[in-house]
Design a protein around this motif. Structure first.
Motif, PDB file in Angstrom:
ATOM      1  N   LYS A 346       0.840  -1.187   0.000  1.00 58.68           N
ATOM      2  CA  LYS A 346       0.000   0.000   0.000  1.00 58.68           C
ATOM      3  C   LYS A 346       0.887   1.253   0.000  1.00 58.68           C
ATOM      4  CE  LYS A 346      -3.187   2.609   2.682  1.00 58.68           C
ATOM      5  NZ  LYS A 346      -3.405   3.065   4.037  1.00 58.68           N
ATOM      6  N   GLU A 347       1.994   1.187   0.746  1.00 66.52           N
ATOM      7  CA  GLU A 347       2.903   2.343   0.855  1.00 66.52           C
ATOM      8  C   GLU A 347       3.448   2.735  -0.529  1.00 66.52           C
ATOM      9  OE1 GLU A 347       2.974  -0.342   2.962  1.00 66.52           O
ATOM     10  OE2 GLU A 347       1.850   0.931   4.369  1.00 66.52           O
ATOM     11  N   ALA A 348       3.839   1.719  -1.296  1.00 60.71           N
ATOM     12  CA  ALA A 348       4.418   2.013  -2.614  1.00 60.71           C
ATOM     13  C   ALA A 348       3.347   2.510  -3.584  1.00 60.71           C
ATOM     14  CB  ALA A 348       5.089   0.757  -3.166  1.00 60.71           C
ATOM     15  N   CYS A 350       0.111   3.733  -2.838  1.00 63.04           N
ATOM     16  CA  CYS A 350      -0.744   4.859  -2.437  1.00 63.04           C
ATOM     17  C   CYS A 350       0.078   6.054  -1.975  1.00 63.04           C
ATOM     18  CB  CYS A 350      -1.713   4.407  -1.360  1.00 63.04           C
ATOM     19  SG  CYS A 350      -2.671   2.971  -1.867  1.00 63.04           S
ATOM     20  N   THR A 351       0.949   6.543  -2.841  1.00 67.20           N
ATOM     21  CA  THR A 351       1.710   7.749  -2.528  1.00 67.20           C
ATOM     22  C   THR A 351       0.729   8.927  -2.529  1.00 67.20           C
ATOM     23  OG1 THR A 351       2.160   7.860  -4.886  1.00 67.20           O
ATOM     24  CG2 THR A 351       3.894   6.931  -3.500  1.00 67.20           C
ATOM     25  N   ALA A 352       1.195  10.082  -2.061  1.00 66.36           N
ATOM     26  CA  ALA A 352       0.300  11.230  -1.870  1.00 66.36           C
ATOM     27  C   ALA A 352      -0.685  11.423  -3.032  1.00 66.36           C
ATOM     28  CB  ALA A 352       1.145  12.477  -1.677  1.00 66.36           C
ATOM     29  N   GLU A 353      -0.143  11.379  -4.245  1.00 68.42           N
ATOM     30  CA  GLU A 353      -0.952  11.626  -5.430  1.00 68.42           C
ATOM     31  C   GLU A 353      -2.099  10.613  -5.581  1.00 68.42           C
ATOM     32  OE1 GLU A 353       1.657  11.593  -8.803  1.00 68.42           O
ATOM     33  OE2 GLU A 353      -0.032  11.938 -10.182  1.00 68.42           O
ATOM     34  N   TYR A 354      -1.866   9.406  -5.064  1.00 67.87           N
ATOM     35  CA  TYR A 354      -2.850   8.333  -5.274  1.00 67.87           C
ATOM     36  C   TYR A 354      -3.642   7.984  -4.005  1.00 67.87           C
ATOM     37  CZ  TYR A 354      -0.536   7.824  -9.730  1.00 67.87           C
ATOM     38  OH  TYR A 354      -0.027   8.086 -10.970  1.00 67.87           O
ATOM     39  N   ALA A 355      -3.365   8.692  -2.908  1.00 66.37           N
ATOM     40  CA  ALA A 355      -3.973   8.332  -1.627  1.00 66.37           C
ATOM     41  C   ALA A 355      -5.505   8.328  -1.712  1.00 66.37           C
ATOM     42  CB  ALA A 355      -3.499   9.287  -0.546  1.00 66.37           C
ATOM     43  N   LYS A 356      -6.073   9.375  -2.301  1.00 62.70           N
ATOM     44  CA  LYS A 356      -7.524   9.493  -2.361  1.00 62.70           C
ATOM     45  C   LYS A 356      -8.085   8.366  -3.258  1.00 62.70           C
ATOM     46  CE  LYS A 356     -11.068  12.999  -3.160  1.00 62.70           C
ATOM     47  NZ  LYS A 356     -11.475  12.882  -4.574  1.00 62.70           N
ATOM     48  N   ALA A 359      -8.081   5.098  -1.452  1.00 62.72           N
ATOM     49  CA  ALA A 359      -9.166   5.013  -0.481  1.00 62.72           C
ATOM     50  C   ALA A 359     -10.482   4.699  -1.209  1.00 62.72           C
ATOM     51  CB  ALA A 359      -9.278   6.326   0.308  1.00 62.72           C
ATOM     52  N   GLU A 360     -10.707   5.381  -2.331  1.00 58.66           N
ATOM     53  CA  GLU A 360     -11.928   5.139  -3.111  1.00 58.66           C
ATOM     54  C   GLU A 360     -12.001   3.693  -3.613  1.00 58.66           C
ATOM     55  OE1 GLU A 360     -12.138   9.707  -4.779  1.00 58.66           O
ATOM     56  OE2 GLU A 360     -11.845   8.081  -6.231  1.00 58.66           O
ATOM     57  N   ALA A 361     -10.813   3.132  -3.880  1.00 59.39           N
ATOM     58  CA  ALA A 361     -10.775   1.753  -4.403  1.00 59.39           C
ATOM     59  C   ALA A 361     -10.704   0.724  -3.270  1.00 59.39           C
ATOM     60  CB  ALA A 361      -9.590   1.591  -5.355  1.00 59.39           C
ATOM     61  N   GLY A 362     -10.924   1.196  -2.057  1.00 60.80           N
ATOM     62  CA  GLY A 362     -10.994   0.272  -0.916  1.00 60.80           C
ATOM     63  C   GLY A 362      -9.656  -0.264  -0.466  1.00 60.80           C
ATOM     64  N   ILE A 363      -8.574   0.457  -0.821  1.00 59.79           N
ATOM     65  CA  ILE A 363      -7.252   0.012  -0.373  1.00 59.79           C
ATOM     66  C   ILE A 363      -6.920   0.794   0.894  1.00 59.79           C
ATOM     67  CG2 ILE A 363      -4.808  -0.210  -1.004  1.00 59.79           C
ATOM     68  CD1 ILE A 363      -5.901   0.058  -3.982  1.00 59.79           C
ATOM     69  N   SER A 364      -7.032   0.086   2.005  1.00 57.66           N
ATOM     70  CA  SER A 364      -6.853   0.817   3.276  1.00 57.66           C
ATOM     71  C   SER A 364      -5.782   0.158   4.118  1.00 57.66           C
ATOM     72  CB  SER A 364      -8.182   0.840   4.024  1.00 57.66           C
ATOM     73  OG  SER A 364      -8.670  -0.486   4.109  1.00 57.66           O
TER      74      SER A 364
END
Ligand code: BGC
Length: 364
Positions: A346-348, A350-356, A359-364
């Motif tokens: 997830k860290e790799a 969901c970087t800042a640009e992809y964080a939202k 979250a929308e894609a249920g990756i938490s």
């Protein structure tokens, strides 16, 4: 096909002592009986896909370490003479089994034949060497990979409601047998649509060595040549998909034109989350590496395991004992499955640009 792996693990071993499936009794496969097992692996390059260095190397290393066997993994960096030099060095250094991802069947075959003549057992890893002599072939069902790409693109075009879409093809390397199988797979879905007039076949190019930069150039030419009239892109892997997306971005067409891929690499998954890529195909490389490592370790010890499956080499007609794993279709909705499987973190992803988007894609 997960079961295939279990089968390998549980089926009894045939200790060879020179007995081979193809009836070769030249004694060239008794490598492991008195020598210390050592596995050599030659990866093809580090640019056509991130998988070779980021996934295959990592998972193969882990499997060899867990089994406590010596190994040497090298990368030919898309250089055929380098490939042959590495193979020679590995054979001289006393590897008892050699696993290759060929750069083309001709040089692959030369390496396999030489290894065989020196009593070194061989495995075709991921790519089948046509006319080759490997004891095993370990891969995914590559026609199914292509079929999933065709089906994925069809779904994305339907979702967009495009009528008579023009579909362009960016095929993989013409010297990679997998590229042929992927194309067979996507043609099986798309060709009937071209034939019926439901879809229109646009320009098609095979990309030498899967070179992403060349892929972008070729796609740019396609877009120019059609006056921008391309409605969908069948790109054979995530690298080529990203190449097409980079050109679409320059033309403000990204997100409007569905693009396919394969490998579930980081960039591919981020492109999917951003809506610029329609789908990818996730191939659980850990399963592939584990299966190949298990067979290689067996061969290195002079043992032969049953895989319960063969693939016919179209050039020689030989039935090659094989492990073919099952690929999985990934859209935005199930990118989270790739994370859950531990293929990307997830860290790799969901970087800042992809964080939202994560979250929308249920990756938490
Ligand atoms: C592999 C793909 C990879 C491509 C380029 C193919 O043989 O199956 O996973 O993307 O080569 O390296």
């Amino acid at each position: 096909m997960r079961r295939g792996i279990l089968t390998i693990a549980t089926v009894g071993l045939l200790v060879t002592g020179g007995v081979t499936a193809c009836g070769d009794d030249s004694g060239d496969n008794d490598a492991g009986s008195d020598k210390k097992p050592k596995i050599g692996v030659i990866l093809p390059d580090s640019k056509s896909s991130g998988r070779w260095e980021n996934a295959d190397r990592k998972f193969l290393e882990a499997a060899f370490k867990a089994a406590g066997v010596d190994y040497d993994i090298q990368n030919a960096q898309d250089d055929k003479s380098n490939f042959q030099t590495i193979a020679d060095q590995m054979i001289t250094s006393g590897v008892t089994a050699l696993m290759i991802v060929n750069l083309d069947s001709g040089t692959g075959k030369a390496v396999l034949d030489k290894a065989k003549s020196q009593g070194v057992a061989t495995i075709d890893y991921d790519r089948l060497t046509l006319g080759g002599s490997a004891e095993y072939y370990v891969s995914f069902d590559n026609e199914v990979v292509g079929k999933l790409q065709g089906e994925g693109l069809t779904k994305c075009l339907t979702d967009k409601g495009v009528q008579k879409p023009v579909v362009a093809y960016l095929n993989g390397s013409p010297t990679d047998n997998n590229a042929t199988l992927f194309k067979n797979g996507y043609d099986s879905v798309l060709k009937p649509k071209f034939d019926s007039g439901e879809y229109v076949k646009g320009p098609e190019q095979s990309v030498p060595a899967w070179d992403n930069a060349q892929g972008a150039t070729l796609f740019e030419q396609m877009l120019t040549q059609t006056g921008g009239k391309i409605d969908g892109v069948l790109a054979a892997n995530d690298g080529l998909g990203n190449a097409a997306i980079s050109v679409l971005k320059k033309n403000k067409l990204n997100g409007k034109v569905p693009v396919t891929g394969q490998d579930a690499d980081l960039q591919g998954l981020q492109n999917i989350l951003a809506g610029d890529q329609c789908m990818t195909v996730y191939k659980a490389i850990k399963q592939e590496a584990d299966a190949a490592a298990e067979l290689a370790i067996g061969l290195a010890k002079g043992e032969r395991k049953e895989t319960g499956q063969t693939v016919k080499d179209p050039e020689s007609g030989r039935d090659v004992p094989s492990v073919l794993l099952t690929p999985k279709l990934i859209f935005k909705e199930n990118v989270k499955d790739v994370v859950a499987d531990g293929f990307v973190t997830k860290e790799a992803l969901c970087t800042a640009e992809y964080a939202k988007l994560c979250a929308e894609a249920g990756i938490s």
